[in-house]
Every structure is written in C-alpha cells, then in structure tokens.
Design a protein around this motif. Structure first.
Motif, PDB file in Angstrom:
ATOM      1  N   ASP A 221      16.737   6.393  12.800  1.00  0.00           N
ATOM      2  CA  ASP A 221      17.523   7.255  11.912  1.00  0.00           C
ATOM      3  C   ASP A 221      18.698   6.526  11.274  1.00  0.00           C
ATOM      4  OD1 ASP A 221      15.854   9.373  12.444  1.00  0.00           O
ATOM      5  OD2 ASP A 221      17.136  10.192  14.029  1.00  0.00           O
ATOM      6  N   ASP A 222      19.305   5.593  12.005  1.00  0.00           N
ATOM      7  CA  ASP A 222      20.491   4.925  11.479  1.00  0.00           C
ATOM      8  C   ASP A 222      20.180   3.613  10.747  1.00  0.00           C
ATOM      9  OD1 ASP A 222      19.724   3.580  13.766  1.00  0.00           O
ATOM     10  OD2 ASP A 222      21.760   3.275  14.495  1.00  0.00           O
ATOM     11  N   LEU A 223      18.900   3.344  10.485  1.00  0.00           N
ATOM     12  CA  LEU A 223      18.499   2.119   9.808  1.00  0.00           C
ATOM     13  C   LEU A 223      18.706   2.268   8.301  1.00  0.00           C
ATOM     14  CD1 LEU A 223      17.170  -0.676  10.311  1.00  0.00           C
ATOM     15  CD2 LEU A 223      15.000   0.406   9.806  1.00  0.00           C
ATOM     16  N   PRO A 224      19.552   1.434   7.684  1.00  0.00           N
ATOM     17  CA  PRO A 224      19.771   1.529   6.234  1.00  0.00           C
ATOM     18  C   PRO A 224      18.490   1.242   5.456  1.00  0.00           C
ATOM     19  CG  PRO A 224      21.437   0.146   7.274  1.00  0.00           C
ATOM     20  CD  PRO A 224      20.383   0.424   8.306  1.00  0.00           C
ATOM     21  N   ASP A 225      18.413   1.762   4.238  1.00  0.00           N
ATOM     22  CA  ASP A 225      17.219   1.591   3.407  1.00  0.00           C
ATOM     23  C   ASP A 225      16.919   0.124   3.110  1.00  0.00           C
ATOM     24  OD1 ASP A 225      16.757   4.299   3.327  1.00  0.00           O
ATOM     25  OD2 ASP A 225      17.850   4.588   1.440  1.00  0.00           O
ATOM     26  N   ASP A 226      17.956  -0.713   3.009  1.00  0.00           N
ATOM     27  CA  ASP A 226      17.744  -2.118   2.658  1.00  0.00           C
ATOM     28  C   ASP A 226      17.520  -3.023   3.880  1.00  0.00           C
ATOM     29  OD1 ASP A 226      20.363  -1.783   3.498  1.00  0.00           O
ATOM     30  OD2 ASP A 226      21.203  -3.200   2.061  1.00  0.00           O
ATOM     31  N   VAL A 227      17.294  -2.412   5.052  1.00  0.00           N
ATOM     32  CA  VAL A 227      17.010  -3.167   6.276  1.00  0.00           C
ATOM     33  C   VAL A 227      15.587  -2.834   6.712  1.00  0.00           C
ATOM     34  CG1 VAL A 227      17.644  -3.481   8.699  1.00  0.00           C
ATOM     35  CG2 VAL A 227      19.432  -3.200   6.979  1.00  0.00           C
ATOM     36  N   PRO A 228      14.739  -3.869   6.923  1.00  0.00           N
ATOM     37  CA  PRO A 228      13.352  -3.592   7.325  1.00  0.00           C
ATOM     38  C   PRO A 228      13.250  -2.988   8.725  1.00  0.00           C
ATOM     39  CG  PRO A 228      13.774  -5.956   7.282  1.00  0.00           C
ATOM     40  CD  PRO A 228      15.005  -5.289   6.769  1.00  0.00           C
ATOM     41  N   ALA A 229      12.170  -2.265   8.966  1.00  0.00           N
ATOM     42  CA  ALA A 229      11.957  -1.591  10.247  1.00  0.00           C
ATOM     43  C   ALA A 229      11.854  -2.582  11.403  1.00  0.00           C
ATOM     44  CB  ALA A 229      10.704  -0.724  10.190  1.00  0.00           C
ATOM     45  N   LYS A 230      11.472  -3.825  11.119  1.00  0.00           N
ATOM     46  CA  LYS A 230      11.337  -4.824  12.181  1.00  0.00           C
ATOM     47  C   LYS A 230      12.678  -5.385  12.641  1.00  0.00           C
ATOM     48  CE  LYS A 230      10.644  -8.673   9.016  1.00  0.00           C
ATOM     49  NZ  LYS A 230       9.747  -9.714   8.592  1.00  0.00           N
ATOM     50  N   ALA A 231      13.785  -4.985  12.003  1.00  0.00           N
ATOM     51  CA  ALA A 231      15.111  -5.509  12.351  1.00  0.00           C
ATOM     52  C   ALA A 231      15.492  -5.110  13.768  1.00  0.00           C
ATOM     53  CB  ALA A 231      16.155  -4.993  11.363  1.00  0.00           C
ATOM     54  N   THR A 232      16.226  -5.993  14.417  1.00  0.00           N
ATOM     55  CA  THR A 232      16.760  -5.716  15.749  1.00  0.00           C
ATOM     56  C   THR A 232      18.280  -5.686  15.658  1.00  0.00           C
ATOM     57  OG1 THR A 232      16.776  -8.067  16.326  1.00  0.00           O
ATOM     58  CG2 THR A 232      14.812  -6.808  16.926  1.00  0.00           C
ATOM     59  N   ILE A 233      18.915  -5.130  16.675  1.00  0.00           N
ATOM     60  CA  ILE A 233      20.373  -5.077  16.697  1.00  0.00           C
ATOM     61  C   ILE A 233      20.885  -6.189  17.607  1.00  0.00           C
ATOM     62  CG2 ILE A 233      22.384  -3.736  17.403  1.00  0.00           C
ATOM     63  CD1 ILE A 233      20.914  -1.244  16.596  1.00  0.00           C
ATOM     64  N   THR A 234      21.885  -6.902  17.124  1.00  0.00           N
ATOM     65  CA  THR A 234      22.521  -7.948  17.906  1.00  0.00           C
ATOM     66  C   THR A 234      24.023  -7.694  17.922  1.00  0.00           C
ATOM     67  OG1 THR A 234      22.679 -10.342  18.227  1.00  0.00           O
ATOM     68  CG2 THR A 234      22.831  -9.544  15.976  1.00  0.00           C
ATOM     69  N   ILE A 235      24.707  -8.245  18.906  1.00  0.00           N
ATOM     70  CA  ILE A 235      26.163  -8.091  19.011  1.00  0.00           C
ATOM     71  C   ILE A 235      26.795  -9.455  18.775  1.00  0.00           C
ATOM     72  CG2 ILE A 235      28.094  -7.545  20.524  1.00  0.00           C
ATOM     73  CD1 ILE A 235      26.236  -5.594  21.989  1.00  0.00           C
ATOM     74  N   LYS A 236      27.779  -9.489  17.879  1.00  0.00           N
ATOM     75  CA  LYS A 236      28.527 -10.717  17.616  1.00  0.00           C
ATOM     76  C   LYS A 236      29.983 -10.471  17.991  1.00  0.00           C
ATOM     77  CE  LYS A 236      25.629 -12.470  13.955  1.00  0.00           C
ATOM     78  NZ  LYS A 236      25.597 -13.253  12.738  1.00  0.00           N
ATOM     79  N   GLU A 237      30.603 -11.496  18.581  1.00  0.00           N
ATOM     80  CA  GLU A 237      32.020 -11.400  18.930  1.00  0.00           C
ATOM     81  C   GLU A 237      32.811 -12.257  17.954  1.00  0.00           C
ATOM     82  OE1 GLU A 237      34.970 -12.188  22.685  1.00  0.00           O
ATOM     83  OE2 GLU A 237      32.919 -11.531  23.056  1.00  0.00           O
ATOM     84  N   ILE A 238      33.770 -11.632  17.276  1.00  0.00           N
ATOM     85  CA  ILE A 238      34.609 -12.314  16.303  1.00  0.00           C
ATOM     86  C   ILE A 238      36.057 -11.989  16.636  1.00  0.00           C
ATOM     87  CG2 ILE A 238      35.169 -12.566  13.855  1.00  0.00           C
ATOM     88  CD1 ILE A 238      32.282 -11.524  13.291  1.00  0.00           C
ATOM     89  N   ASN A 239      36.846 -13.016  16.931  1.00  0.00           N
ATOM     90  CA  ASN A 239      38.260 -12.833  17.267  1.00  0.00           C
ATOM     91  C   ASN A 239      38.457 -11.773  18.355  1.00  0.00           C
ATOM     92  OD1 ASN A 239      38.970 -14.741  15.356  1.00  0.00           O
ATOM     93  ND2 ASN A 239      39.226 -13.223  13.754  1.00  0.00           N
ATOM     94  N   ASP A 240      37.703 -11.871  19.426  1.00  0.00           N
ATOM     95  CA  ASP A 240      37.781 -10.960  20.574  1.00  0.00           C
ATOM     96  C   ASP A 240      37.359  -9.530  20.250  1.00  0.00           C
ATOM     97  OD1 ASP A 240      38.606 -12.991  22.289  1.00  0.00           O
ATOM     98  OD2 ASP A 240      40.723 -12.680  21.773  1.00  0.00           O
ATOM     99  N   ASN A 241      36.752  -9.289  19.098  1.00  0.00           N
ATOM    100  CA  ASN A 241      36.209  -7.977  18.747  1.00  0.00           C
ATOM    101  C   ASN A 241      34.696  -8.098  18.681  1.00  0.00           C
ATOM    102  OD1 ASN A 241      38.751  -6.578  18.298  1.00  0.00           O
ATOM    103  ND2 ASN A 241      38.968  -7.916  16.535  1.00  0.00           N
TER     104      ASN A 241
END
Length: 107
Positions: free
Chosen positions: A62-82
């Motif tokens: 449901d939360d997948l944007p239209d311009d992102v393919p269904a095969k996309a996975t979610i990853t977490i990136k840490e930037i400046n301790d966030n």
C-alpha cells in the motif's frame, strides 16, 4: 579494551594494514563507516541479483510509490546518527534508491 595494538586479519593485504596504521583516529572512523556501508551495499547487490524477478501481477504494498517497482525492498541507512528508510531496487547493473521516511525510534 586492551592497550595493545589490535592484530589485523591475516587475509588483509599488507599495504592496506600499513596505510591504516598511518591514519588518525578520525580518519579511521571515517574508513570504518565507509567500509561498513560499502559492505552492506555489495551484500545488497548480491541479494538483489539472487532474488527471482517478481511477476507483474503480484500485489504492490500500500505504501509503495507509483515510481517504485514492486520488486523493491526496504533498507535502512544511517546518516549523521539518524536512521532513514529507503526503497531500493536494481535497474540493470545499477541499484536505485528512493527515500521513504525516517525510522521511528519506537520500532
């Protein structure tokens, strides 16, 4: 923590060990962060290559944007301790990312 200098892994090339031993503590922290992110990126590339292509008929989250393919996975990136969520997928030889949102501290 020991007061003795750490022993480098035996499979690490001598020229890398020599270069690292000449770095300042701040530079070594930068190298460590980069090396960790690079390792995660390369592991993700291998995982994406090994995943079978999904059929076009599969349901999209449901939360997948239209311009992102269904095969996309979610990853977490840490930037400046966030920490942030990113959608990530492969387009040929390239791995593409799209910002999803911040990681909740409650999760």
């Amino acid at each position: 923590m020991s007061y003795e200098s750490p022993t480098p892994p035996t499979n690490l090339p001598t020229e890398i060990v020599t270069a690292l031993n000449e770095f300042t503590p701040d530079r070594l922290q930068d190298v460590a962060m980069y090396a960790e992110e690079l390792a995660e990126h390369k592991e993700r590339e291998v995982r994406l290559e090994e995943e079978p292509d999904q059929d076009e008929g599969e349901e999209r989250p449901d939360d997948l944007p239209d311009d992102v393919p269904a095969k996309a996975t979610i990853t977490i990136k840490e930037i400046n301790d966030n920490r942030y969520y990113y959608w990530q997928w492969r387009e040929g030889e390239k791995v593409t990312s799209k910002y999803k949102g911040p990681v909740n501290a409650d999760e």
